[in-house]
Design a protein around this motif. Structure first.
Motif, mmCIF file in Angstrom:
data_model
loop_
_atom_site.group_PDB
_atom_site.id
_atom_site.type_symbol
_atom_site.label_atom_id
_atom_site.label_comp_id
_atom_site.label_asym_id
_atom_site.label_seq_id
_atom_site.Cartn_x
_atom_site.Cartn_y
_atom_site.Cartn_z
ATOM 1 N N ILE A 4 -13.819 -19.472 17.662
ATOM 2 C CA ILE A 4 -13.391 -19.807 16.340
ATOM 3 C C ILE A 4 -12.099 -19.687 16.097
ATOM 4 O O ILE A 4 -11.021 -18.930 16.405
ATOM 5 N N THR A 53 -21.368 -16.018 21.952
ATOM 6 C CA THR A 53 -22.208 -16.925 20.886
ATOM 7 C C THR A 53 -23.334 -16.307 20.395
ATOM 8 O O THR A 53 -23.620 -16.539 19.146
ATOM 9 N N LEU A 56 -22.105 -15.248 17.044
ATOM 10 C CA LEU A 56 -21.507 -16.390 16.213
ATOM 11 C C LEU A 56 -21.815 -16.337 14.707
ATOM 12 O O LEU A 56 -21.048 -16.353 13.483
ATOM 13 N N ALA A 57 -23.123 -16.446 14.413
ATOM 14 C CA ALA A 57 -23.637 -16.349 13.156
ATOM 15 C C ALA A 57 -22.952 -15.123 12.044
ATOM 16 O O ALA A 57 -22.656 -15.366 11.194
ATOM 17 N N SER A 60 -19.257 -15.496 11.675
ATOM 18 C CA SER A 60 -19.052 -16.444 10.619
ATOM 19 C C SER A 60 -19.466 -16.048 9.188
ATOM 20 O O SER A 60 -18.481 -16.053 8.157
ATOM 21 N N THR A 61 -20.493 -15.140 8.914
ATOM 22 C CA THR A 61 -20.802 -14.675 7.883
ATOM 23 C C THR A 61 -19.730 -13.834 7.452
ATOM 24 O O THR A 61 -19.255 -13.568 6.259
ATOM 25 N N LEU A 63 -16.660 -13.410 8.172
ATOM 26 C CA LEU A 63 -15.311 -14.215 7.991
ATOM 27 C C LEU A 63 -15.467 -15.044 6.845
ATOM 28 O O LEU A 63 -14.285 -15.072 6.105
ATOM 29 N N ALA A 64 -16.555 -15.487 6.652
ATOM 30 C CA ALA A 64 -16.507 -15.864 5.340
ATOM 31 C C ALA A 64 -16.613 -15.126 4.080
ATOM 32 O O ALA A 64 -15.923 -15.577 3.075
ATOM 33 N N ILE A 69 -12.891 -18.438 6.441
ATOM 34 C CA ILE A 69 -13.547 -19.799 6.770
ATOM 35 C C ILE A 69 -14.310 -20.083 5.364
ATOM 36 O O ILE A 69 -14.679 -19.479 4.759
#
Length: 69
Positions: A4, A53, A56-57, A60-61, A63-64, A69
């Motif tokens: 990322i 990997t 990753l989900a 992402s959650t 970091l959001a 992001i």
């Protein structure tokens, strides 16, 4: 392995007020606190986050939720 990338200019306060190395360390610590095995580092124009990997989900959650992001 997944990567990322977060542009330095996209970092919200207070991360954008810190040096890029410090911001990378803070992001890495926050991910690790959530159980995500990540390595974050400052690269010339962005923060690079490397992680499995399979995480990753979750990363992402997280970091959001920090508005990264």
């Amino acid at each position: 392995m997944a990567t990322i990338r977060i542009d330095h200019t996209a970092l919200p306060d207070p991360l954008n007020l810190k040096g890029p190395d410090a911001a990378a360390r803070m992001i890495e610590a926050a991910l690790r606190d959530e159980g995500i095995a990540a390595e974050a580092s400052d690269v010339i124009s962005h923060i690079k986050i490397e992680l499995p990997t399979t995480q990753l989900a979750a990363a992402s959650t997280m970091l959001a939720s920090l508005q990264l992001i």
